[in-house]
Scaffold this motif. Structure first.
Motif, short mmCIF file in Angstrom:
data_model
loop_
_atom_site.label_atom_id
_atom_site.label_comp_id
_atom_site.label_asym_id
_atom_site.label_seq_id
_atom_site.Cartn_x
_atom_site.Cartn_y
_atom_site.Cartn_z
N ASP A 11 0.80 -1.20 0.11
CA ASP A 11 0.02 0.04 -0.14
C ASP A 11 1.05 1.03 -0.18
OD1 ASP A 11 0.80 -0.27 2.39
OD2 ASP A 11 -1.09 0.24 3.57
N LYS A 12 2.16 1.14 0.39
CA LYS A 12 3.02 2.41 0.37
C LYS A 12 3.74 2.61 -0.98
CE LYS A 12 4.06 2.48 5.19
NZ LYS A 12 4.71 2.14 6.43
N LEU A 13 3.40 1.66 -1.89
CA LEU A 13 4.27 1.61 -3.35
C LEU A 13 3.98 2.96 -4.16
CD1 LEU A 13 6.19 0.23 -5.02
CD2 LEU A 13 3.96 -1.00 -6.29
N ASP A 14 2.97 3.50 -4.19
CA ASP A 14 2.76 4.69 -4.97
C ASP A 14 3.50 5.76 -4.45
OD1 ASP A 14 1.02 3.36 -6.77
OD2 ASP A 14 -0.81 3.92 -5.79
N ARG A 15 3.37 5.90 -3.16
CA ARG A 15 3.94 6.93 -2.50
C ARG A 15 5.66 6.78 -2.76
NH1 ARG A 15 4.68 11.89 -2.11
NH2 ARG A 15 5.42 12.70 -0.21
N VAL A 16 6.21 5.60 -2.54
CA VAL A 16 7.57 5.38 -2.74
C VAL A 16 7.95 5.97 -4.30
CG1 VAL A 16 9.45 3.33 -2.87
CG2 VAL A 16 7.94 3.75 -0.77
N MET A 17 7.07 5.35 -5.21
CA MET A 17 7.40 5.74 -6.61
C MET A 17 7.39 7.06 -6.81
SD MET A 17 5.38 2.54 -8.41
CE MET A 17 4.94 3.54 -10.04
N GLN A 18 6.47 8.05 -6.09
CA GLN A 18 6.48 9.58 -6.11
C GLN A 18 7.85 9.98 -5.60
OE1 GLN A 18 3.14 10.53 -3.95
NE2 GLN A 18 1.71 10.15 -5.87
N LEU A 82 7.37 7.96 5.17
CA LEU A 82 6.76 6.50 5.18
C LEU A 82 6.59 5.99 6.66
CD1 LEU A 82 8.86 4.68 2.23
CD2 LEU A 82 6.57 5.77 2.20
N GLY A 83 7.38 6.64 7.52
CA GLY A 83 7.52 5.98 9.02
C GLY A 83 6.15 6.51 9.77
N SER A 84 5.46 5.46 10.29
CA SER A 84 4.44 5.72 11.07
C SER A 84 4.79 5.16 12.53
CB SER A 84 3.12 5.06 10.45
OG SER A 84 3.38 3.45 10.56
N ALA A 85 5.81 4.65 12.70
CA ALA A 85 6.12 4.34 14.07
C ALA A 85 5.54 2.94 14.63
CB ALA A 85 6.05 5.44 15.12
N SER A 86 4.95 2.34 13.42
CA SER A 86 4.37 0.84 13.62
C SER A 86 5.00 -0.10 12.80
CB SER A 86 2.91 1.17 12.82
OG SER A 86 2.09 1.97 13.53
N PHE A 87 4.72 -1.20 13.82
CA PHE A 87 5.29 -2.62 12.95
C PHE A 87 4.99 -2.47 11.43
CE2 PHE A 87 5.77 -4.37 17.29
CZ PHE A 87 7.08 -4.71 17.27
N GLY A 88 5.81 -3.08 10.38
CA GLY A 88 5.64 -3.22 9.01
C GLY A 88 5.73 -1.80 8.05
N ASP A 89 6.42 -0.97 8.90
CA ASP A 89 6.74 0.33 7.87
C ASP A 89 7.87 -0.27 7.08
OD1 ASP A 89 4.96 2.00 9.24
OD2 ASP A 89 6.63 2.77 10.43
N GLY A 90 8.30 -0.96 7.45
CA GLY A 90 9.65 -1.52 6.08
C GLY A 90 10.81 -1.44 6.65
N LYS A 91 11.66 -1.66 5.92
CA LYS A 91 13.37 -1.72 5.97
C LYS A 91 13.89 -1.03 4.75
CE LYS A 91 14.40 -4.47 9.67
NZ LYS A 91 13.06 -4.62 10.35
N ILE A 92 15.18 -0.37 4.90
CA ILE A 92 15.82 0.40 3.77
C ILE A 92 17.07 -0.37 3.95
CG2 ILE A 92 16.61 2.20 2.67
CD1 ILE A 92 14.34 3.91 3.90
#
Length: 113
Positions: A11-18, A82-92
Motif C-alpha cells: 500500500d506504500k508503493l505509489d508514495r515510494v514511486m513518487q 513512510l514512517g508511522s512508528a508501527s510494525f510493518g513500516d518496512g526496511k531500507i
C-alpha cells in the motif's frame, strides 16, 4: 553509487514511486514477495485448538541506484515520509555499487545511470 532497496507493504508503493522519481534518474525495479520482520507475521486462529496461521506477509521490494551524494537525502526523505512508528513500516538497505554499465552505449559509472 549506492543501491537502495526498500522492503515495504504494497500500500506504500505509489508514495515510494513518487518520492523516488524526484531523486532517481535511473528508474526503479519492483518485485513482489512474502516475508516478515520483527512482528514474525501474524496469526489467524480458526478454532480454539488451532494456532496455525499466516507466518509470512505480502511485501514489495523496490530497488534503485543513486549517486553517492544523493543517497543520504533519499533515505532521510523515505524515512520521514513512510514512517508511522508501527510494525510493518518496512526496511531500507543501502549498499555500495562498484560500477554500472549501460549496455546500449557502454557508458560506465554515474553516466550509466
Amino acid at each position: 553509487m549506492k543501491a537502495i532497496e526498500l522492503i515495504i507493504n504494497g500500500d506504500k508503493l505509489d508514495r515510494v514511486m513518487q518520492l523516488l522519481s524526484t531523486f532517481s534518474k535511473s528508474g526503479i525495479f519492483v518485485a513482489q514477495g512474502f516475508g516478515y520482520g520483527h512482528q514474525h507475521g501474524f496469526k489467524q486462529v480458526y478454532t480454539r485448538d488451532d494456532d496455525r496461521g499466516v507466518k509470512i506477509l505480502p511485501k514489495v521490494s523496490v530497488r534503485t541506484v543513486v549517486e553517492d551524494a544523493l543517497a543520504e537525502q533519499v533515505v532521510d526523505t523515505l524515512v520521514a515520509e513512510l514512517g508511522s512508528a508501527s510494525f510493518g513500516d518496512g526496511k531500507i538497505f543501502i549498499t555500495d555499487v562498484i560500477d554500472a554499465v549501460r549496455v546500449r552505449t557502454g557508458e560506465h559509472g554515474d553516466e550509466a545511470l
